[in-house]
Scaffold this active site. Structure first.
Site, PDB file in Angstrom:
ATOM      1  N   ASP A  89       0.736  -1.126  -0.108  1.00 36.05           N
ATOM      2  CA  ASP A  89       0.095   0.013  -0.037  1.00 36.05           C
ATOM      3  C   ASP A  89       0.858   1.300  -0.037  1.00 36.05           C
ATOM      4  O   ASP A  89       0.618   2.079   0.803  1.00 36.05           O
ATOM      5  CB  ASP A  89      -0.784   0.095   1.161  1.00 36.05           C
ATOM      6  CG  ASP A  89      -2.198  -1.066   0.988  1.00 36.05           C
ATOM      7  OD1 ASP A  89      -1.948  -1.839   0.265  1.00 36.05           O
ATOM      8  OD2 ASP A  89      -2.929  -1.089   1.995  1.00 36.05           O
ATOM      9  N   CYS A 133      -2.094  -2.554   7.630  1.00 32.27           N
ATOM     10  CA  CYS A 133      -1.850  -3.584   6.501  1.00 32.27           C
ATOM     11  C   CYS A 133      -0.534  -4.302   6.294  1.00 32.27           C
ATOM     12  O   CYS A 133      -0.729  -5.564   5.859  1.00 32.27           O
ATOM     13  CB  CYS A 133      -2.222  -2.907   5.202  1.00 32.27           C
ATOM     14  SG  CYS A 133      -4.014  -2.228   4.801  1.00 32.27           S
ATOM     15  N   LYS A 165      -6.816  -4.657  -3.431  1.00 30.87           N
ATOM     16  CA  LYS A 165      -7.400  -5.369  -2.142  1.00 30.87           C
ATOM     17  C   LYS A 165      -8.349  -4.282  -1.621  1.00 30.87           C
ATOM     18  O   LYS A 165      -8.440  -3.071  -2.050  1.00 30.87           O
ATOM     19  CB  LYS A 165      -6.457  -5.448  -1.028  1.00 30.87           C
ATOM     20  CG  LYS A 165      -5.748  -4.438  -0.654  1.00 30.87           C
ATOM     21  CD  LYS A 165      -4.747  -4.840   0.273  1.00 30.87           C
ATOM     22  CE  LYS A 165      -4.073  -3.890   1.186  1.00 30.87           C
ATOM     23  NZ  LYS A 165      -5.149  -3.136   1.949  1.00 30.87           N
TER      24      LYS A 165
HETATM   25  C1  VGL Z   1      -4.877   0.769   5.309  1.00 26.67           C
HETATM   26  C2  VGL Z   1      -6.498   1.542   6.766  1.00 26.67           C
HETATM   27  C3  VGL Z   1      -7.409   1.532   5.717  1.00 26.67           C
HETATM   28  C4  VGL Z   1      -3.316   0.254   5.350  1.00 26.67           C
HETATM   29  C5  VGL Z   1      -5.981   0.651   4.354  1.00 26.67           C
HETATM   30  O1  VGL Z   1      -2.878   0.191   4.078  1.00 26.67           O
HETATM   31  O2  VGL Z   1      -2.814   0.227   6.344  1.00 26.67           O
HETATM   32  N1  VGL Z   1      -4.960   1.315   6.569  1.00 26.67           N
HETATM   33  N2  VGL Z   1      -6.908   1.330   4.510  1.00 26.67           N
END
Ligand code: VGL
Ligand code: ZN
Length: 190
Positions: A13, A141, A96
């Protein structure tokens, strides 16, 4: 040097919305980019970028009763990878959180453990036995992806210097990872 022919690097991410100025900015998130790019140039069998990729009314957004501000909406700049992340080394992208009614912190499985992203099958198909993780956010994540990697049977390393968390003190997250069988490694170990 370590043989990386059965190893995959997973970039979790690393997207504009999780970087300073983004909708769900992780403090100091941009400071990982140098180490991430250095890691990505090592001869891993695969370099896989996960991408949080939500529909506009995703269940994780506060307007829908979720925890988070609107972030990483599919097709927006916030969901893109930053220009500072080298694109050439990335061999695969795994999205995702793509279904409105399910969230997915892990790059492997959604939070109710029902739907797979296909990442495990991709890794198994490539003959991967060992994964190295870095990215954002360490305490959400990255942790969820690392714990699932252990569950799926991979030797699993996390590189703390190439991760940042929403909680700025990484110690709780790192202790939890170590307790569950994840190895903490320096970037220069690869
Ligand atoms: C994430 C919160 C919501 C992350 C993704 O990548 O850690 N955190 N969506
Ligand atoms: Zn998200």
């Amino acid at each position: 040097m370590t043989d990386l022919s059965r190893s995959a690097l997973i970039l979790v991410d690393i997207q504009n919305d999780f970087l300073p100025g983004g909708a769900l900015a992780v403090p100091d998130g941009d400071s990982i980019l140098k180490a991430v790019n250095t890691l990505a140039r090592r001869p891993f069998r695969a370099v896989i970028a996960t991408q949080d990729w939500h529909p506009p009314h995703h269940c994780s957004f506060s307007a829908q009763g979720g925890l988070w501000p609107v972030h990483c909406v599919a097709g927006t700049h916030g969901a893109d990878f930053p220009e500072a992340l080298l694109p050439e080394p990335v061999t695969h992208i795994v999205r995702k959180g793509i279904l409105q009614e399910r969230d997915s912190y892990s790059g492997f499985l959604d939070n109710d453990r029902a739907t797979s992203t296909g990442l495990d099958g991709l890794l198994k198909g490539l003959g991967i036995e060992h994964v190295v993780l870095c990215g954002l956010a360490l305490d959400y994540c990255v942790t969820a992806t690392a714990l699932d990697a252990v569950q799926c049977g991979y030797r699993t390393d996390v590189v703390p210097e190439a991760c940042r968390g929403i909680e700025s003190d990484p110690n709780d997250a790192l202790k939890k990872l170590e307790k569950q069988g994840v190895w903490l490694k320096n970037a220069n170990a690869f």
